[in-house]
Design an enzyme around this catalytic site. Structure first.
Site, PDB file in Angstrom:
ATOM      1  N   CYS A 196      -5.526  -7.283   6.773  1.00 53.21           N
ATOM      2  CA  CYS A 196      -6.203  -6.089   6.714  1.00 53.21           C
ATOM      3  C   CYS A 196      -5.178  -4.848   6.764  1.00 53.21           C
ATOM      4  O   CYS A 196      -4.193  -5.103   7.651  1.00 53.21           O
ATOM      5  CB  CYS A 196      -7.375  -6.018   7.653  1.00 53.21           C
ATOM      6  SG  CYS A 196      -8.052  -4.283   7.848  1.00 53.21           S
ATOM      7  N   ASP A 197      -5.277  -3.879   5.956  1.00 51.49           N
ATOM      8  CA  ASP A 197      -4.247  -2.885   5.919  1.00 51.49           C
ATOM      9  C   ASP A 197      -4.671  -1.762   7.091  1.00 51.49           C
ATOM     10  O   ASP A 197      -3.987  -0.896   7.150  1.00 51.49           O
ATOM     11  CB  ASP A 197      -4.070  -2.457   4.825  1.00 51.49           C
ATOM     12  CG  ASP A 197      -5.159  -1.746   4.022  1.00 51.49           C
ATOM     13  OD1 ASP A 197      -6.335  -1.677   4.692  1.00 51.49           O
ATOM     14  OD2 ASP A 197      -5.079  -1.042   2.861  1.00 51.49           O
TER      15      ASP A 197
ATOM     16  N   ARG B  71     -19.935   5.819  -0.220  1.00 52.52           N
ATOM     17  CA  ARG B  71     -18.493   5.474  -0.225  1.00 52.52           C
ATOM     18  C   ARG B  71     -18.177   4.967  -1.701  1.00 52.52           C
ATOM     19  O   ARG B  71     -17.190   5.427  -2.446  1.00 52.52           O
ATOM     20  CB  ARG B  71     -17.968   4.703   1.033  1.00 52.52           C
ATOM     21  CG  ARG B  71     -16.480   4.222   0.555  1.00 52.52           C
ATOM     22  CD  ARG B  71     -15.489   5.702   0.599  1.00 52.52           C
ATOM     23  NE  ARG B  71     -14.231   5.200   0.084  1.00 52.52           N
ATOM     24  CZ  ARG B  71     -13.350   6.167  -0.527  1.00 52.52           C
ATOM     25  NH1 ARG B  71     -13.719   7.494  -0.646  1.00 52.52           N
ATOM     26  NH2 ARG B  71     -12.191   5.837  -0.817  1.00 52.52           N
TER      27      ARG B  71
ATOM     28  N   TYR C   6     -13.056   1.825  12.120  1.00 53.20           N
ATOM     29  CA  TYR C   6     -14.318   1.157  12.040  1.00 53.20           C
ATOM     30  C   TYR C   6     -15.174   1.137  13.247  1.00 53.20           C
ATOM     31  O   TYR C   6     -16.384   0.925  12.952  1.00 53.20           O
ATOM     32  CB  TYR C   6     -13.990  -0.109  11.307  1.00 53.20           C
ATOM     33  CG  TYR C   6     -13.348  -0.283  10.029  1.00 53.20           C
ATOM     34  CD1 TYR C   6     -14.530  -0.045   8.715  1.00 53.20           C
ATOM     35  CD2 TYR C   6     -12.465  -0.162   9.582  1.00 53.20           C
ATOM     36  CE1 TYR C   6     -14.183  -0.079   7.532  1.00 53.20           C
ATOM     37  CE2 TYR C   6     -11.744  -0.038   8.241  1.00 53.20           C
ATOM     38  CZ  TYR C   6     -12.778   0.000   7.388  1.00 53.20           C
ATOM     39  OH  TYR C   6     -12.527   0.135   6.053  1.00 53.20           O
TER      40      TYR C   6
ATOM     41  N   ASN D  60     -12.543  -8.769   1.773  1.00 54.87           N
ATOM     42  CA  ASN D  60     -13.525  -8.377   2.691  1.00 54.87           C
ATOM     43  C   ASN D  60     -14.727  -9.320   2.910  1.00 54.87           C
ATOM     44  O   ASN D  60     -15.197  -9.722   1.864  1.00 54.87           O
ATOM     45  CB  ASN D  60     -13.793  -6.839   2.913  1.00 54.87           C
ATOM     46  CG  ASN D  60     -12.795  -6.114   3.441  1.00 54.87           C
ATOM     47  OD1 ASN D  60     -12.420  -6.742   4.844  1.00 54.87           O
ATOM     48  ND2 ASN D  60     -12.413  -4.958   3.183  1.00 54.87           N
TER      49      ASN D  60
ATOM     50  N   HIS E 180     -11.474  -4.968  12.045  1.00 53.88           N
ATOM     51  CA  HIS E 180     -12.268  -3.802  11.788  1.00 53.88           C
ATOM     52  C   HIS E 180     -12.992  -3.599  13.204  1.00 53.88           C
ATOM     53  O   HIS E 180     -14.284  -3.067  13.088  1.00 53.88           O
ATOM     54  CB  HIS E 180     -13.317  -3.811  10.748  1.00 53.88           C
ATOM     55  CG  HIS E 180     -12.571  -3.888   9.444  1.00 53.88           C
ATOM     56  ND1 HIS E 180     -13.329  -3.518   8.194  1.00 53.88           N
ATOM     57  CD2 HIS E 180     -11.222  -3.398   9.050  1.00 53.88           C
ATOM     58  CE1 HIS E 180     -12.569  -3.378   7.151  1.00 53.88           C
ATOM     59  NE2 HIS E 180     -11.253  -3.472   7.646  1.00 53.88           N
TER      60      HIS E 180
ATOM     61  N   ARG F 218     -21.684  -3.535  -4.002  1.00 49.80           N
ATOM     62  CA  ARG F 218     -21.166  -2.770  -3.055  1.00 49.80           C
ATOM     63  C   ARG F 218     -22.110  -1.593  -2.823  1.00 49.80           C
ATOM     64  O   ARG F 218     -22.402  -1.318  -1.649  1.00 49.80           O
ATOM     65  CB  ARG F 218     -19.568  -2.197  -3.270  1.00 49.80           C
ATOM     66  CG  ARG F 218     -19.242  -1.090  -2.138  1.00 49.80           C
ATOM     67  CD  ARG F 218     -17.861  -0.808  -2.382  1.00 49.80           C
ATOM     68  NE  ARG F 218     -17.323   0.260  -1.054  1.00 49.80           N
ATOM     69  CZ  ARG F 218     -16.294   0.642  -0.991  1.00 49.80           C
ATOM     70  NH1 ARG F 218     -15.503   0.694  -1.882  1.00 49.80           N
ATOM     71  NH2 ARG F 218     -15.919   1.280   0.084  1.00 49.80           N
TER      72      ARG F 218
HETATM   73  C1  G6P Z   1      -9.361  -0.020   4.478  1.00 56.65           C
HETATM   74  C2  G6P Z   1      -9.931  -1.131   4.943  1.00 56.65           C
HETATM   75  C3  G6P Z   1     -10.084  -2.272   3.845  1.00 56.65           C
HETATM   76  C4  G6P Z   1     -11.139  -1.627   2.988  1.00 56.65           C
HETATM   77  C5  G6P Z   1     -10.564  -0.179   2.559  1.00 56.65           C
HETATM   78  C6  G6P Z   1     -12.006   0.316   1.962  1.00 56.65           C
HETATM   79  O1  G6P Z   1      -8.074  -0.140   3.800  1.00 56.65           O
HETATM   80  O2  G6P Z   1      -8.757  -1.950   5.550  1.00 56.65           O
HETATM   81  O3  G6P Z   1     -10.701  -3.503   4.347  1.00 56.65           O
HETATM   82  O4  G6P Z   1     -11.333  -2.397   1.723  1.00 56.65           O
HETATM   83  O5  G6P Z   1     -10.582   0.618   3.515  1.00 56.65           O
HETATM   84  O6  G6P Z   1     -11.400   1.371   1.154  1.00 56.65           O
HETATM   85  P1  G6P Z   1     -12.121   2.420   0.079  1.00 56.65           P
HETATM   86  O7  G6P Z   1     -11.390   3.460  -0.252  1.00 56.65           O
HETATM   87  O8  G6P Z   1     -12.517   1.377  -1.138  1.00 56.65           O
HETATM   88  O9  G6P Z   1     -13.508   2.608   1.011  1.00 56.65           O
HETATM   89 MN    MN Z   2      -9.721  -4.164   6.174  1.00 56.97          MN
END
Ligand code: G6P
Ligand code: MN
Length: 442
Positions: free
Chosen positions: A171-172, A283, A263, A148, A201, A94
């Site tokens: 996706c949340d 991030r 996004y 993802n 997204h 990542r």
């Molecule tokens: C949201 C998105 C997810 C993503 C996450 C990343 O929930 O819908 O697809 O994985 O954010 O979060 P983070 O806090 O790990 O950057």
């Molecule tokens: Mn997502």
């Protein structure tokens, strides 16, 4: 009492899993379980959380059998639902996804732009293997996938397993945004009825009503034009997420017809985001130093105890609630409403029929069904067409190992645009990902 189920949590070493386990405890009446299989290929990571997860389940869910395994045959042999959130390449990759593009002046994000492309290629390989492992044992097991970039994974799985009707990609973020809207409007989230369209997204809310049918959209739009948008989701309160939410306000100064998903910022405000980013601290680092640190510390501390109280239990993650509510809706054929990822097939009447679109719909025993939406307007259609073709070319580049398709994909991506930039970033990503994927000039 409802019939109980067995679930497998695949990628159980994810820092999101302890709160998911807490959510399963809280939903035990609604979605009762008899067995939970915690599966990960990386035991070292899982160990941080294993004692904690076991203590939670022993204390608050004693009727559940718990299995912890690194063996896919144990994980998938007899299970009703696989909850999957794997990250091929873990945090180290990542980090590459986010930093490598930034060093070339391009957006560095895990799901959007070149980073999302590279992650997509890794996820497609890992998810293909996972679906094959599950299907070796059963064609009936539901695969609820949160891996993802969901847009690319969903499209790729649809192409690779076209007849498989029991894979649901989730996706949340729309769910998270609705929770924030509910807070602003001072209503319960269950009482909000949205309309939404887009790709994952990459979408927009177009309507919002309460249960009496009163329109709340104008009120929300006015609020967002005059006040900073703030996340409801507790996991989204670190600096980069706060900046992300405020860019929804910025977008709406230009285009206030619909409310965009967070996004979309990367496609509209790329240069500004690149300028504000630190290519040595992205991030992934922020998440490790905040959310992951808190989760690991809590698990380590509580995991050493012999007993625990409900106050010690991690819970209430937006992601966990979504996963469990989706599984519940399938298991008891509730047809509850969610923002879903489904094959278009005429839902957006003037858009690609084979695209995987994100719209409002229902989830029941046959999976997700999107409500018909109708036509979308040229501005959104144009944006989505390029993005969909980028996703499609990424999937084809993966399946055919085709370098030129990958180069076309990145050139179509609004965060890249120029072929010389696309080539430079692709060549570097290919080198950095050589243990995961390769491409050839045909
Ligand atoms: C949201 C998105 C997810 C993503 C996450 C990343 O929930 O819908 O697809 O994985 O954010 O979060 P983070 O806090 O790990 O950057
Ligand atoms: Mn997502």
């Amino acid at each position: 009492m409802r019939k109980s189920h067995t679930i497998t949590i695949s990628g159980a070493g994810s820092a999101r899993v302890p709160a998911l386990v807490g959510t399963l405890v809280e939903y035990k009446e609604r979605f009762p379980l008899n067995k939970i299989i915690l599966y990960d290929i990386d035991m070292e990571r899982l160990q941080y959380m294993e004692n904690y997860d076991r203590l939670v389940l022993r204390t608050f869910y004693p009727e559940v059998e718990v299995i912890v395994t690194t063996d896919p045959d144990v994980a998938y042999a007899n299970t009703d639902f696989v909850f999957c959130q794997m990250r091929a390449g873990k945090g180290e990759m990542r980090s590459v996804d986010e930093k490598l593009p930034l060093k070339q002046g391009l957006v560095g994000q895990e799901t959007c732009g070149p980073g999302g492309f590279a992650y997509g290629m890794r996820s497609l390989a890992a998810m293909k293997e996972m679906v094959e492992q599950v299907r070796k044992h059963s064609k009936d097991t539901w695969i609820l996938n949160y891996t993802n970039p969901a847009a690319i994974v969903a499209l790729g799985l649809d192409r690779m397993f076209p007849d498989d009707k029991r894979i649901l990609n989730l996706c949340d973020q729309p769910f998270s945004l609705l929770k924030s809207f509910a807070k602003i409007l001072e209503v319960k989230q269950e009482d909000l009825f949205p309309r939404y369209f887009g790709l994952n997204h990459f979408g927009w809310f177009t309507e919002l009503k309460d249960k009496e049918g009163n329109d709340l959209f104008d009120k929300l739009r006015d609020f967002l034009k005059n006040h900073d948008f703030k996340p409801f989701n507790a996991e989204q309160r670190s600096k980069s997420w706060l900046d992300t939410y405020v860019r929804v306000n910025k977008y709406m100064q230009y285009f206030d017809e619909y409310i965009p998903t967070t996004y979309l910022q990367y496609y509209f405000f790329g240069p500004e985001i690149v300028a504000e980013s630190d290519p040595n601290y992205t991030r992934v680092d922020e998440a490790r130093d905040s959310r992951e640190k808190e989760v690991f510390e809590t698990c380590e501390r509580i995991g050493k105890q012999v007993t625990m109280t409900k106050e010690d239990m991690l819970t209430n993650s937006v992601f966990g609630n979504l996963m469990v509510e989706v599984a519940e809706s399938i298991a008891y054929d509730l047809n509850n409403e969610f923002v879903v990822l489904v094959k278009n097939n005429g839902i957006l009447t003037n858009f690609e029929k084979d695209a995987i679109v994100e719209v409002v719909g229902t989830i029941g025993k046959d999976g997700a069904k999107g409500y018909p939406f109708g036509e979308i307007k040229p501005f959104y259609k144009g944006l989505m067409q390029a993005q969909y073709d980028y996703e499609l070319l990424t999937v084809e580049a993966f399946m055919e190992k085709d370098y030129v398709k990958a180069l076309q994909a990145l050139t179509l991506n609004r965060t890249v645009i120029y072929p010389e930039k696309a080539k430079a970033v692709l060549d570097d990503l290919m080198e950095a990902n050589k243990d995961y994927w390769t491409l050839e000039v045909k």
